[in-house]
Design an enzyme around this catalytic site. Structure first.
Site, PDB file in Angstrom:
ATOM      1  N   TRP A  37       0.859  -1.194   0.000  1.00  0.00           N
ATOM      2  CA  TRP A  37       0.000   0.000   0.000  1.00  0.00           C
ATOM      3  C   TRP A  37       0.895   1.243   0.000  1.00  0.00           C
ATOM      4  O   TRP A  37       2.072   1.171   0.402  1.00  0.00           O
ATOM      5  CB  TRP A  37      -0.947  -0.012   1.207  1.00  0.00           C
ATOM      6  CG  TRP A  37      -0.282  -0.020   2.560  1.00  0.00           C
ATOM      7  CD1 TRP A  37       0.015  -1.115   3.315  1.00  0.00           C
ATOM      8  CD2 TRP A  37       0.173   1.120   3.311  1.00  0.00           C
ATOM      9  NE1 TRP A  37       0.631  -0.731   4.484  1.00  0.00           N
ATOM     10  CE2 TRP A  37       0.734   0.634   4.513  1.00  0.00           C
ATOM     11  CE3 TRP A  37       0.164   2.498   3.093  1.00  0.00           C
ATOM     12  CZ2 TRP A  37       1.275   1.476   5.486  1.00  0.00           C
ATOM     13  CZ3 TRP A  37       0.709   3.337   4.062  1.00  0.00           C
ATOM     14  CH2 TRP A  37       1.254   2.823   5.241  1.00  0.00           C
ATOM     15  N   GLU A  80       7.060   8.324  14.231  1.00  0.00           N
ATOM     16  CA  GLU A  80       7.335   7.676  12.940  1.00  0.00           C
ATOM     17  C   GLU A  80       8.206   8.573  12.051  1.00  0.00           C
ATOM     18  O   GLU A  80       9.046   8.083  11.302  1.00  0.00           O
ATOM     19  CB  GLU A  80       6.024   7.358  12.201  1.00  0.00           C
ATOM     20  CG  GLU A  80       5.112   6.358  12.899  1.00  0.00           C
ATOM     21  CD  GLU A  80       5.514   4.899  12.690  1.00  0.00           C
ATOM     22  OE1 GLU A  80       6.525   4.652  12.016  1.00  0.00           O
ATOM     23  OE2 GLU A  80       4.808   4.015  13.224  1.00  0.00           O
ATOM     24  N   GLU A 118       8.659   1.403   6.628  1.00  0.00           N
ATOM     25  CA  GLU A 118       8.367   2.321   7.732  1.00  0.00           C
ATOM     26  C   GLU A 118       8.146   3.753   7.237  1.00  0.00           C
ATOM     27  O   GLU A 118       7.367   4.514   7.806  1.00  0.00           O
ATOM     28  CB  GLU A 118       9.523   2.319   8.748  1.00  0.00           C
ATOM     29  CG  GLU A 118       9.580   1.088   9.627  1.00  0.00           C
ATOM     30  CD  GLU A 118       8.492   1.073  10.681  1.00  0.00           C
ATOM     31  OE1 GLU A 118       7.912   2.122  10.993  1.00  0.00           O
ATOM     32  OE2 GLU A 118       8.210  -0.027  11.204  1.00  0.00           O
ATOM     33  N   HIS A 121       4.721   5.228   7.018  1.00  0.00           N
ATOM     34  CA  HIS A 121       3.886   5.462   8.200  1.00  0.00           C
ATOM     35  C   HIS A 121       3.799   6.951   8.563  1.00  0.00           C
ATOM     36  O   HIS A 121       2.708   7.499   8.710  1.00  0.00           O
ATOM     37  CB  HIS A 121       4.395   4.656   9.404  1.00  0.00           C
ATOM     38  CG  HIS A 121       4.426   3.174   9.150  1.00  0.00           C
ATOM     39  ND1 HIS A 121       5.005   2.278  10.012  1.00  0.00           N
ATOM     40  CD2 HIS A 121       3.956   2.432   8.114  1.00  0.00           C
ATOM     41  CE1 HIS A 121       4.874   1.051   9.524  1.00  0.00           C
ATOM     42  NE2 HIS A 121       4.253   1.132   8.367  1.00  0.00           N
ATOM     43  N   GLU A 171       8.421  -3.003  18.027  1.00  0.00           N
ATOM     44  CA  GLU A 171       7.465  -3.226  16.928  1.00  0.00           C
ATOM     45  C   GLU A 171       6.129  -3.705  17.497  1.00  0.00           C
ATOM     46  O   GLU A 171       5.069  -3.323  17.011  1.00  0.00           O
ATOM     47  CB  GLU A 171       8.001  -4.253  15.925  1.00  0.00           C
ATOM     48  CG  GLU A 171       9.237  -3.813  15.149  1.00  0.00           C
ATOM     49  CD  GLU A 171       8.961  -2.777  14.051  1.00  0.00           C
ATOM     50  OE1 GLU A 171       7.801  -2.384  13.839  1.00  0.00           O
ATOM     51  OE2 GLU A 171       9.932  -2.349  13.415  1.00  0.00           O
ATOM     52  N   THR A 174       4.374  -0.639  18.978  1.00  0.00           N
ATOM     53  CA  THR A 174       3.743   0.242  17.978  1.00  0.00           C
ATOM     54  C   THR A 174       2.517  -0.441  17.374  1.00  0.00           C
ATOM     55  O   THR A 174       1.530   0.211  17.080  1.00  0.00           O
ATOM     56  CB  THR A 174       4.713   0.668  16.859  1.00  0.00           C
ATOM     57  OG1 THR A 174       5.378  -0.478  16.364  1.00  0.00           O
ATOM     58  CG2 THR A 174       5.740   1.656  17.329  1.00  0.00           C
ATOM     59  N   ASP A 203       1.733  -3.607   9.201  1.00  0.00           N
ATOM     60  CA  ASP A 203       3.183  -3.568   8.915  1.00  0.00           C
ATOM     61  C   ASP A 203       3.985  -3.849  10.185  1.00  0.00           C
ATOM     62  O   ASP A 203       4.948  -4.621  10.180  1.00  0.00           O
ATOM     63  CB  ASP A 203       3.598  -2.167   8.437  1.00  0.00           C
ATOM     64  CG  ASP A 203       3.301  -1.926   6.964  1.00  0.00           C
ATOM     65  OD1 ASP A 203       2.759  -2.833   6.305  1.00  0.00           O
ATOM     66  OD2 ASP A 203       3.619  -0.819   6.488  1.00  0.00           O
ATOM     67  N   GLU A 204       3.575  -3.192  11.270  1.00  0.00           N
ATOM     68  CA  GLU A 204       4.323  -3.356  12.530  1.00  0.00           C
ATOM     69  C   GLU A 204       4.282  -4.820  12.968  1.00  0.00           C
ATOM     70  O   GLU A 204       5.274  -5.355  13.471  1.00  0.00           O
ATOM     71  CB  GLU A 204       3.770  -2.464  13.654  1.00  0.00           C
ATOM     72  CG  GLU A 204       3.525  -0.994  13.305  1.00  0.00           C
ATOM     73  CD  GLU A 204       4.768  -0.168  13.015  1.00  0.00           C
ATOM     74  OE1 GLU A 204       5.825  -0.751  12.713  1.00  0.00           O
ATOM     75  OE2 GLU A 204       4.680   1.070  13.069  1.00  0.00           O
ATOM     76  N   HIS A 207       6.789  -6.708  10.975  1.00  0.00           N
ATOM     77  CA  HIS A 207       8.156  -6.382  11.435  1.00  0.00           C
ATOM     78  C   HIS A 207       8.449  -7.048  12.786  1.00  0.00           C
ATOM     79  O   HIS A 207       9.552  -7.522  13.030  1.00  0.00           O
ATOM     80  CB  HIS A 207       8.338  -4.860  11.552  1.00  0.00           C
ATOM     81  CG  HIS A 207       8.159  -4.136  10.247  1.00  0.00           C
ATOM     82  ND1 HIS A 207       7.926  -2.783  10.160  1.00  0.00           N
ATOM     83  CD2 HIS A 207       8.188  -4.592   8.976  1.00  0.00           C
ATOM     84  CE1 HIS A 207       7.810  -2.440   8.882  1.00  0.00           C
ATOM     85  NE2 HIS A 207       7.961  -3.522   8.147  1.00  0.00           N
TER      86      HIS A 207
HETATM   87 FE   LIG Z   1       7.799  -0.369  13.152  1.00  0.00          FE
HETATM   88 FE   LIG Z   2       6.092   2.404  12.003  1.00  0.00          FE
END
Ligand SMILES: [Fe+2]
Ligand SMILES: [Fe+2]
Length: 333
Positions: A37, A80, A118, A121, A171, A174, A203-204, A207
């Site tokens: 995305w 971020e 990242e 974000h 991670e 977040t 995403d976090e 990760h």
């Molecule tokens: Fe992250």
């Molecule tokens: Fe992030």
């Protein structure tokens, strides 16, 4: 060679030995650009003919977000946006370093790939907040400027073991925090913000999975030093990456932001305890055998640590009072 030098040397060798594992898994842990995305997928299209309507609809939905949620979202965005600091930090970890900036080593590819994911974000949250028209963007930008100038030292000493324990924790933290903002956003009627924070939390989560897996490999290769590092990092405590933020006038702005995050249950002491217990279980700390006395002590400490934080959280009742924030034109939240 002293013991300390030997331990640094062996850590470096463990990390080097993981290169092929990282290379084999990198495509599972990071998403190809073509499937990723991008911030503009979630924002009004300013090049469209009906942009005014899109913007009107956007603002209608974001109008009802409470100021305290807005402040937490701003703090998260600022965090971020200090990404240059985190990439610099990651690049200092022994064995991970991208020596040329385009190195083809698996660790260097990981660190560039992670950074590029990242990067979206802060970009997305920044544009979202700008378009709401409810934020003093200059005050926010000044805070980002100060934060990157001030830097951040999580006390990981360029040690990849401490570094990956830190990132596994962070991670997950977040992920929890963005998921909670998503939950509060839909409660306030902003489905778009719910989606945005949900995508970022996704995403976090990926990760988190990656860093935990790296650390899992380290636990397999070097259990004694891994467990000592985990205990050491927990004793140091996980410092939030944006704790040196400053808006040019309020020395307590980070504390005030964290207090609101605690008050509206976006990120709390209970979450901190939950993360510890989740990592302890995930790395199966309890069942690591054949440890030295020192490492066995670290094991005991780790296995009871989450409980201690939970007890502290239960004793601690939080009733922070409303405070002024430059980020929202000195309104109180
Ligand atoms: Fe992250
Ligand atoms: Fe992030």
């Amino acid at each position: 060679m002293t013991n300390l030098e030997k331990s640094i040397r062996s850590r470096f060798e463990v990390i080097k030995g993981m290169e092929s594992f990282v290379a084999d898994n990198i495509d599972l842990l990071l998403k190809p650009v073509s499937e990723s995305w991008q911030p503009s997928d979630f924002l009004p299209d300013m090049a469209a003919e009906n942009r005014d309507e899109q913007l009107k609809d956007f603002r209608l939905k974001s109008e009802n977000l409470p100021d305290e949620l807005l402040v937490v979202l701003i703090g998260d965005m600022i965090t971020e946006e200090a990404l240059p600091t985190y990439q610099t930090w990651l690049n200092r970890l022994e064995g991970i370093t991208d020596k040329t900036g385009t190195s083809s080593s698996a660790w260097a590819k990981w660190s560039r790939g992670w950074t590029s994911e990242e990067n979206r974000h802060g970009d997305l949250l920044n544009k979202y907040l700008y378009l709401t028209g409810r934020v003093d963007m200059r005050a926010v930008e000044v805070t980002i400027h100060h934060l990157i100038r001030n830097g951040f030292d999580p006390k990981t000493e360029n040690d990849p073991y401490l570094g990956f324990i830190y990132t596994s924790f962070q991670e997950r933290a977040t992920k929890i925090s963005h998921s909670n903002v998503a939950r509060l956003a839909i409660k306030a009627g902003d489905e778009r913000l719910q989606k945005i924070c949900g995508m970022i939390a996704g995403d976090e989560a990926r990760h988190e999975k990656a860093y935990r897996l790296f650390m899992q490999k380290i636990f397999e290769a070097d259990p004694m030093q891994a467990i000592l590092s985990f205990a050491k990092m927990m004793k140091i405590k996980i410092t939030m990456p944006a704790h040196l933020m400053y808006d040019g006038c309020d020395k307590n702005i980070f504390t005030k932001f964290s207090n609101i995050a605690q008050r509206i249950e976006v990120y709390t002491v209970k979450d901190y305890a939950e993360i510890i217990s989740n990592l302890v279980k995930g790395w199966d700390i309890e069942n690591i055998k054949g440890l030295s006395d020192l490492a066995a002590k670290a094991q005991d400490y780790l296995c009871s640590l989450s409980e201690r934080y939970l007890n502290a959280a239960n004793r601690f009742s939080f009733a922070g009072s409303a405070e002024k924030f430059s980020w929202i034109f000195d309104r109180e939240a």
